[in-house]
Design an enzyme around this catalytic site. Sequence first.
Site, PDB file in Angstrom:
ATOM      1  N   PRO A   9      56.821  54.641  15.288  1.00 39.75           N
ATOM      2  CA  PRO A   9      56.248  54.449  16.619  1.00 39.75           C
ATOM      3  C   PRO A   9      56.311  53.010  17.143  1.00 39.75           C
ATOM      4  CG  PRO A   9      54.530  54.852  14.982  1.00 39.75           C
ATOM      5  CD  PRO A   9      55.851  55.157  14.332  1.00 39.75           C
ATOM      6  N   ASN A  10      56.578  52.943  18.438  1.00 45.65           N
ATOM      7  CA  ASN A  10      56.594  51.691  19.199  1.00 45.65           C
ATOM      8  C   ASN A  10      57.813  50.813  18.945  1.00 45.65           C
ATOM      9  OD1 ASN A  10      54.005  52.152  20.503  1.00 45.65           O
ATOM     10  ND2 ASN A  10      53.125  51.850  18.482  1.00 45.65           N
ATOM     11  N   ARG A  17      57.489  44.663  23.343  1.00 52.94           N
ATOM     12  CA  ARG A  17      56.247  44.561  22.578  1.00 52.94           C
ATOM     13  C   ARG A  17      56.187  43.243  21.781  1.00 52.94           C
ATOM     14  NH1 ARG A  17      56.379  47.994  16.901  1.00 52.94           N
ATOM     15  NH2 ARG A  17      54.191  47.433  16.960  1.00 52.94           N
ATOM     16  N   TYR A  22      57.906  40.423  17.016  1.00 61.45           N
ATOM     17  CA  TYR A  22      59.046  41.315  16.752  1.00 61.45           C
ATOM     18  C   TYR A  22      60.359  40.852  17.365  1.00 61.45           C
ATOM     19  CZ  TYR A  22      55.233  44.311  15.241  1.00 61.45           C
ATOM     20  OH  TYR A  22      54.129  44.804  14.590  1.00 61.45           O
ATOM     21  N   ASN A  73      61.652  52.286   8.555  1.00 65.22           N
ATOM     22  CA  ASN A  73      60.588  51.420   9.046  1.00 65.22           C
ATOM     23  C   ASN A  73      59.570  52.366   9.684  1.00 65.22           C
ATOM     24  OD1 ASN A  73      58.812  49.729  10.299  1.00 65.22           O
ATOM     25  ND2 ASN A  73      60.360  48.421  11.238  1.00 65.22           N
ATOM     26  N   ALA A  76      53.611  51.654  12.342  1.00 64.61           N
ATOM     27  CA  ALA A  76      52.176  51.786  12.052  1.00 64.61           C
ATOM     28  C   ALA A  76      51.872  52.893  11.046  1.00 64.61           C
ATOM     29  CB  ALA A  76      51.415  52.036  13.347  1.00 64.61           C
ATOM     30  N   GLU A  97      62.213  50.581   2.268  1.00 59.89           N
ATOM     31  CA  GLU A  97      61.286  50.305   3.372  1.00 59.89           C
ATOM     32  C   GLU A  97      61.662  48.980   4.036  1.00 59.89           C
ATOM     33  OE1 GLU A  97      57.464  49.350   1.712  1.00 59.89           O
ATOM     34  OE2 GLU A  97      56.406  49.643   3.605  1.00 59.89           O
ATOM     35  N   HIS A  99      60.474  46.212   7.251  1.00 57.27           N
ATOM     36  CA  HIS A  99      59.595  45.772   8.334  1.00 57.27           C
ATOM     37  C   HIS A  99      60.194  44.528   8.963  1.00 57.27           C
ATOM     38  CE1 HIS A  99      56.570  48.627   7.205  1.00 57.27           C
ATOM     39  NE2 HIS A  99      56.725  48.251   5.950  1.00 57.27           N
ATOM     40  N   ARG A 106      50.070  39.320   7.460  1.00 58.38           N
ATOM     41  CA  ARG A 106      49.355  39.744   8.664  1.00 58.38           C
ATOM     42  C   ARG A 106      47.970  40.328   8.320  1.00 58.38           C
ATOM     43  NH1 ARG A 106      53.288  42.997  12.471  1.00 58.38           N
ATOM     44  NH2 ARG A 106      51.508  42.683  13.867  1.00 58.38           N
TER      45      ARG A 106
HETATM   46  C1  DQA Z   1      56.255  46.930  11.508  1.00 55.44           C
HETATM   47  C2  DQA Z   1      54.926  46.401  10.959  1.00 55.44           C
HETATM   48  C3  DQA Z   1      53.819  47.397  11.180  1.00 55.44           C
HETATM   49  O1  DQA Z   1      52.597  46.908  10.649  1.00 55.44           O
HETATM   50  C4  DQA Z   1      53.617  47.651  12.663  1.00 55.44           C
HETATM   51  O2  DQA Z   1      52.635  48.644  12.869  1.00 55.44           O
HETATM   52  C5  DQA Z   1      54.896  48.000  13.354  1.00 55.44           C
HETATM   53  C6  DQA Z   1      56.124  47.331  12.976  1.00 55.44           C
HETATM   54  C7  DQA Z   1      57.370  45.881  11.414  1.00 55.44           C
HETATM   55  O3  DQA Z   1      58.533  46.272  11.562  1.00 55.44           O
HETATM   56  O4  DQA Z   1      57.101  44.690  11.214  1.00 55.44           O
HETATM   57  O5  DQA Z   1      54.891  48.780  14.311  1.00 55.44           O
HETATM   58  O6  DQA Z   1      56.639  48.042  10.742  1.00 55.44           O
END
Ligand code: DQA
Length: 151
Positions: A9-10, A17, A22, A73, A76, A97, A99, A106
């Site tokens: 998501p997002n 964002r 990011y 990835n 959240a 994984e 990120h 964080r």
């Molecule tokens: C994320 C880190 C997560 O904590 C966050 O909720 C994201 C992006 C990252 O790519 O740094 O949406 O996965």
Amino acid sequence: MKLLFLNGPNLNMLGIREPDIYGTQTYTGLEQFIRGFCRELGITCELFQSNHEGELVDAIQAAYGRVDGIVINPAAYTHTSVAILDALKAVSLPAVEVHLSDVSAREPFRQVSYAGMACCKTYAGHGFAGYRMAAEHLLALKNGVIGGAEE
Ligand code: DQA
């Protein structure tokens, strides 16, 4: 070598964002980046982004028997989703994984990764490059250059 790249998501809002966290590149830019290095490395890639947990679970299940590995990835859902963890365990495909940000530096709620418990490796804080590092790791694993249970 066929890999599934899953984004949660997002991540479709990349570029808009929180650019300080990011970056300013868009999700389309990420797709182009992934397709570019896959071409270079001789990897066939499938890309999927969803804002919905169940759709990510469905995509992981659909990968069973069809791909050699998953780069994920979960965004959240990393920190909340037992369903995604269980799906990764269910298909038992090598998974890495990724990120974009360094989640370890964080908020405390980002310190738990459920999906990560089913992944052989995590790359965090490398921006887009983390996806390539993940793919290269899965490639090395497939080619027997490295062993499976290192992390
Ligand atoms: C994320 C880190 C997560 O904590 C966050 O909720 C994201 C992006 C990252 O790519 O740094 O949406 O996965």
